[in-house]
Design an enzyme around this catalytic site. Structure first.
Site, PDB file in Angstrom:
ATOM      1  N   GLU A  54      16.311  -8.006   0.000  1.00  0.00           N
ATOM      2  CA  GLU A  54      15.905  -8.412  -1.343  1.00  0.00           C
ATOM      3  C   GLU A  54      16.063  -7.250  -2.322  1.00  0.00           C
ATOM      4  O   GLU A  54      16.618  -7.410  -3.418  1.00  0.00           O
ATOM      5  CB  GLU A  54      14.450  -8.881  -1.338  1.00  0.00           C
ATOM      6  CG  GLU A  54      13.921  -9.242  -2.713  1.00  0.00           C
ATOM      7  CD  GLU A  54      12.420  -9.493  -2.731  1.00  0.00           C
ATOM      8  OE1 GLU A  54      11.882  -9.722  -3.842  1.00  0.00           O
ATOM      9  OE2 GLU A  54      11.785  -9.437  -1.665  1.00  0.00           O
TER      10      GLU A  54
ATOM     11  N   HIS B 107       4.706  -4.501  -1.339  1.00  0.00           N
ATOM     12  CA  HIS B 107       5.600  -5.663  -1.371  1.00  0.00           C
ATOM     13  C   HIS B 107       5.775  -6.248   0.035  1.00  0.00           C
ATOM     14  O   HIS B 107       5.676  -7.467   0.236  1.00  0.00           O
ATOM     15  CB  HIS B 107       6.946  -5.218  -1.953  1.00  0.00           C
ATOM     16  CG  HIS B 107       7.927  -6.322  -2.135  1.00  0.00           C
ATOM     17  ND1 HIS B 107       9.243  -6.088  -2.451  1.00  0.00           N
ATOM     18  CD2 HIS B 107       7.807  -7.673  -2.043  1.00  0.00           C
ATOM     19  CE1 HIS B 107       9.890  -7.242  -2.544  1.00  0.00           C
ATOM     20  NE2 HIS B 107       9.038  -8.218  -2.308  1.00  0.00           N
TER      21      HIS B 107
ATOM     22  N   GLU C  90       2.645  -7.965   1.078  1.00  0.00           N
ATOM     23  CA  GLU C  90       2.532  -9.283   0.433  1.00  0.00           C
ATOM     24  C   GLU C  90       3.211 -10.351   1.287  1.00  0.00           C
ATOM     25  O   GLU C  90       2.692 -11.459   1.455  1.00  0.00           O
ATOM     26  CB  GLU C  90       3.177  -9.238  -0.954  1.00  0.00           C
ATOM     27  CG  GLU C  90       3.294 -10.583  -1.659  1.00  0.00           C
ATOM     28  CD  GLU C  90       4.608 -10.752  -2.403  1.00  0.00           C
ATOM     29  OE1 GLU C  90       5.276 -11.788  -2.215  1.00  0.00           O
ATOM     30  OE2 GLU C  90       4.979  -9.828  -3.161  1.00  0.00           O
ATOM     31  N   HIS C  91       4.367 -10.010   1.852  1.00  0.00           N
ATOM     32  CA  HIS C  91       5.090 -10.943   2.715  1.00  0.00           C
ATOM     33  C   HIS C  91       4.372 -11.127   4.050  1.00  0.00           C
ATOM     34  O   HIS C  91       4.194 -12.254   4.523  1.00  0.00           O
ATOM     35  CB  HIS C  91       6.507 -10.419   2.982  1.00  0.00           C
ATOM     36  CG  HIS C  91       7.460 -10.599   1.852  1.00  0.00           C
ATOM     37  ND1 HIS C  91       8.643 -11.292   1.981  1.00  0.00           N
ATOM     38  CD2 HIS C  91       7.424 -10.174   0.565  1.00  0.00           C
ATOM     39  CE1 HIS C  91       9.294 -11.282   0.819  1.00  0.00           C
ATOM     40  NE2 HIS C  91       8.575 -10.600  -0.052  1.00  0.00           N
TER      41      HIS C  91
END
Length: 987
Positions: free
Chosen positions: A187, A86, A89-90
């Site tokens: 998040e 994750h 991905e950023h």
């Protein structure tokens, strides 16, 4: 509704399929064609290719559709809970070799006409899709995406910003406490307060514990600080290779151009490898397992004593067999979908709980299929009853089968869904094909739905007990099943915070003087980097001149039928007819408005006076895509104090079934009924549960509605009917023992809405030209039968009449780990000359100021500003660790705009970005409805468009000064989160 075919969005328009120009063996730019087939049910040609040097696989779907799509999926298999996939991905979107700027992904949003741009992390993949109708834009975006995915910089500063870091709470003050910061960190803290997410995560981890599915791909906040920058770089090296990726392109642009760029910019720099990313099959259990997990209490729950959930989940066969996966999805749909499904009747209608548990149904995106079913909103002591009821219901279905009418209705839904057209067809195909293709399923078989249906029907004819046997095969004797109980822990949030504080204290205590000095220095360096003005000349983009001043418009033909206004839109609807009706609620008592959303939800789900809800639901599924009712709240384009509140009815059906569709609307209009109180209580409980679950996922939307409610009548009604006020209202209503009173009020609303003396509806039809005479005949008959009062005008605008509840600040205390924040102020309506200036300013401020200050520096997951047609300006932040700092930043954004701290180029980019949504594809079912919905005609829309294109820098500064500066006394703020003031970090 069946889940798997729903992913295959629609068949093509009625047009000839061009002959495929490729054949097996053809070589194109380093690729070799493996297969090329025609798929007539979707009017496309499918070409499968393999790159000869790297072994990378590619599918192109050649189709007469201008909304072209690119998508690349990389298999990512994390082996821990740090959120490594994750965070990566950023980080890969934070600059690359060719585009060495901070956050080129977000910056391209202002330099593109993309109809979709995103990146997403799944349980076993990371995906990077976009779509656009502009060929230059397509090449620009593909260049940026390819370079980002395969050649990112992965700088440490980007890891610290996006992942996690230790930093002083006040960066410039070394005496302020050191805390955890990071976009993904915050998040995922936001997810920890949502029971839907928690039970879904626990289900997958416990049902598939042996490999990557046993870990959280998104990351657990307590584990994220264990991830190092070095590990992140190594993960990219191990996973982000063309041999470990599958590509898809779609649309009417030439395949050769796509392949040339991919080969030139990516493939030539790699050689084939054998990536170690295959996911082994889960070792099957010899006996079922039972697990218990906890969740925080929900302050929005209707019954505080019934906040537990229990589900039973089965591991099913691998998804690589497309036909067997389809059959499993059919069996799951027959067991769970709709009010006539056996598990719905035995569980949801029992009154033991409120609604199905999360993940109910078939899930076919992991290596092996999963079926889950359960009940939420139960007392903890009832989980045993739920478990036994599930087993008994499945056993009974395997012995007695399913009614033929239900199977026929389900097959009809598949046929209708294949014909129903959606604007993002190609994107939907890539989302459905790529994950299963990566697990070995034949991608061509996945889209050759007619062949699958043909085989299924043949097996049904050959064996009358076919579905019974399949039910038994899938479930009976399947010991790989998980009983999962989620129960409330009143100290859940306290324990999470205590654990985080303990981890933080441990890290801080281990710091020596040099470490502390470096942390302070690192924070200042990151802040300096975030404040730097970058040279963005390396980024490609669409020029403002590329946007047409006059785009294609769709305009309905208005006529009068039986004194009622009818708007006819003849479109290539592919054999499907679409019906819309708007029925204003003029004269309805204001105290009944809160009931309107419940009225809409229950109207088509309760049956009629002459037909029970089960039979009526079966009829809907057999002949239509469902009858639907919803609230329509419109603000007048020229006056924010004028509004129209109405019931919006809509449905669609295959052309051959339009008579049946109107017959059902007639039966409902003349014979609606809320007399089945047991059914009504079931629907009420389901609505209460759904609203409560959705707050932590969409908290920014709720904050905006709540903050805006005192500024315009339409905003007030939006909060009343769709905001936090509605959640609280439904919560109290669901807990009330007086269901008879609720039924009487809903009946009273129905009498008012559908009574011929007060009803003044308008109608719209979207239909293929050849079916126009038939559908107008059915519509005329319907209008004559319902005998509504001819309206004095097509629209029922109401001026004022509402005492708006203005509040300077509203704090909504919920046990979340982060905040959702909004500040709103009154501006001007859609047709006002300054509205376009405010819209451009909102986009400009969102990307050039708020993104940097609130997301990059503040660590919130998202932020922005918007100017609505309702005359309300809205600031917002999403999953934000701060409160007062963010509220101050909103005002700093106004000062930034008033001082003109933006360039002409940045302003032009904001204009380009505005047209991503304005000029996005419109499905035939939705064309020509703007005037019907809100009296907004093409002339007004065109004038607004030209003002958007022509707005000047001086006009933006003037708009900010006039409508936003020094509006403290007339602006309203709402904070949804764990504290009433300060910040989550302060607390």
């Amino acid at each position: 509704m069946l889940r798997i075919p729903r992913i295959l969005p629609y068949r093509a328009l009625a047009r000839s399929l061009s002959q495929c120009s490729f054949a097996a063996g053809d070589k194109i730019h380093g690729y070799q064609v493996q297969r090329a087939v025609e798929v007539p049910e979707f009017s496309l040609n499918a070409i499968e290719l393999e790159h000869m040097k790297t072994g990378s696989k590619h599918i192109h779907l050649e189709r007469d559709d201008s909304n072209n799509v690119f998508n690349v999926l990389v298999r990512t298999v994390p082996k821990n809970d740090t959120g490594i996939a994750h965070i990566l991905e950023h980080v890969v979107l934070c600059g690359s070799e060719m585009y060495p700027v901070r956050d080129p992904f977000f910056k391209m949003m202002d330099r593109s006409m993309a109809t979709f741009m995103n990146a997403m992390t799944g349980s076993d993949f990371t995906m990077y899709p976009f779509s656009t109708q502009n060929s230059k834009d397509y090449q620009n975006l593909m260049s940026v995406y390819l370079n980002a995915v395969f050649f990112p910089r992965i700088r440490k500063v980007d890891f610290l910003q996006e992942g996690w870091r230790l930093e002083h709470e006040v960066v410039e003050d070394k005496k302020s406490p050191i805390i955890f910061k990071g976009v993904v960190f915050n998040e995922m803290k936001g997810y920890m307060g949502n029971s839907d997410y928690l039970i879904t995560e626990a289900l997958q981890k416990n049902l598939l514990p042996d490999h990557t599915y046993g870990y959280s791909s998104g990351g657990e906040p307590i584990a994220i600080p264990q991830l190092s920058w070095e590990e992140l770089k190594q993960f990219h090296h191990d996973h982000f290779h063309p041999s470990n990726a599958v590509f898809m392109t779609y649309g009417d642009m030439p395949l050769e151009n796509h392949l040339e760029m991919i080969d030139r910019d990516v493939m030539k720099r790699f050689s084939e490898i054998t990536p170690d990313t295959q996911i082994p099959a889960q070792q099957r259990w010899t006996e079922p397992q039972f697990k218990v997990v906890t969740s925080p209490p929900d302050k929005m729950a209707a019954n505080p004593d019934k906040q537990s959930a229990f589900s039973v989940s089965y591991l099913l066969p691998e998804i690589c067999d497309v036909y067997e996966t389809f059959v499993a999805s059919v069996v799951a749909a027959l067991l769970t979908d709709g009010p006539t499904a056996p598990l719905y009747k035995s569980l949801v209608e029992s009154g033991v709980g409120s609604s199905y548990s999360p993940m109910t149904g078939y899930f076919g995106r992991l290596r092996e299929g999963v079926f889950s079913c359960g009940l939420q909103g139960i007392a903890e002591k009832d989980h045993g009853w739920v478990e036994n009821t599930i087993y008994e219901t499945i056993q009974n279905a395997s012995e007695n089968g399913y009614a033929k009418e239900r199977v026929d209705a389900l097959l009809h839904q598949i046929e209708l869904d294949m014909s129903h057209q959606r604007s993002q067809f190609g994107l939907g195909l890539t989302f459905s094909i790529l994950p299963v293709w990566a697990h070995g399923a034949d991608p061509f078989t996945s889209i050759q739905v007619k062949d699958t249906l043909k085989k299924f029907r043949k097996n049904l004819r050959a064996d009358k007990e076919y579905l019974q046997k399949k039910t038994a095969e899938l479930f009976l004797g399947n010991d790989h099943r998980l009983g999962l109980l989620m129960k409330v822990d009143e100290k859940y949030k306290e324990k999470i915070e205590l654990t985080e504080r303990g981890l933080l204290a441990e890290r801080v205590e281990a710091l020596n003087k040099k470490d502390r000095k470096n942390i302070f220095k690192q924070g200042l360096e990151l802040q300096k980097l975030q404040n730097e003005v970058e040279d963005l000349s390396c980024l490609p983009g669409i020029a403002l001149s590329d946007i047409p001043r006059r785009p294609q418009r769709y305009e309905a033909v208005r006529s009068v039928h039986r004194a009622a206004p009818v708007y006819l839109n003849e479109q290539p609807t592919n054999g499907v007819s679409y019906f819309n009706a708007i029925v204003p609620v003029n004269g309805l008592d204001e105290e009944l408005y809160s009931y309107l959303p419940l009225f809409c939800e229950c109207l088509t789900e309760m049956g009629t006076q002459d037909e029970d809800y089960e039979s009526f639901a079966q009829r809907q599924e057999m002949y239509t895509g469902g009858l639907s009712a919803s609230m329509s709240i419109q603000s007048h384009y020229n006056d924010v104090m004028k509004h129209e509140a109405a019931i919006h009815l809509n449905s669609h059906a295959l052309d051959r079934n339009t008579g049946q569709m109107f017959a059902m609307w007639k039966d409902l209009w003349q014979g609606f009924s809320f007399g089945n109180h047991t059914r009504l209580q079931t629907l009420l409980s389901q609505r209460a549960q759904r609203l409560a679950n959705g707050l932590s996922f969409s908290g920014h939307a709720y904050a905006m509605k709540n903050a805006a409610q005192g500024l315009a009548p339409s905003a007030y009604l939006s909060e009343l009917c769709n905001g936090v006020s509605q959640i609280n209202f439904i919560k109290d209503l669901s807990a009330s023992p007086d269901i008879e009173k609720t039924a009487r009020i809903l009946q009273q609303i129905g009498d008012h809405v559908f009574n011929s003396s007060s009803s003044s509806p308008r109608y719209a039809i979207n239909v293929s030209p050849q079916h126009t005479p038939t559908i107008l005949r059915h519509l005329n008959s319907f209008i004559e039968t319902v005998d509504a009062t001819p309206p004095p005008s097509d629209f029922s605008w109401k001026v004022g009449g509402i005492d708006l509840p203005f509040t300077k600040r509203n704090d909504i205390d919920l046990p979340l780990a982060v905040n959702f924040i909004s500040t709103c102020c009154k501006t001007v309506p859609y047709s006002h000359a300054d509205n376009p200036s405010l819209r451009v300013l909102a986009r400009l401020m969102s990307t050039k100021f708020l993104h940097r200050e609130i997301r990059e520096k503040g660590g919130a997951y998202g932020s922005g500003a918007s100017q609505g047609s309702d005359g309300v300006w809205k600031f917002y932040s999403y999953r934000d660790p701060n409160v007062d700092k963010t509220l101050d930043t909103f005002q700093h954004g106004v000062k930034w705009a008033v001082d003109g701290k933006f360039t002409q180029e940045e302003m032009n980019e904001a204009k380009v970005a505005m047209f991503q949504s304005i000029d996005s594809p419109v499905a035939p079912s939705s064309r020509g409805l703007s005037y019907f919905s809100s009296e907004l005609d093409n002339e007004i829309i065109q004038s607004h468009r030209e003002r958007l294109l022509d707005v000047t820098r001086e006009q933006l500064i003037e708009a900010a000064t006039t409508y936003l500066l020094n509006k403290g006394s007339s602006s309203s703020s709402t904070v949804i989160g764990p504290t009433s003031n300060g910040s989550a970090a302060d607390a």
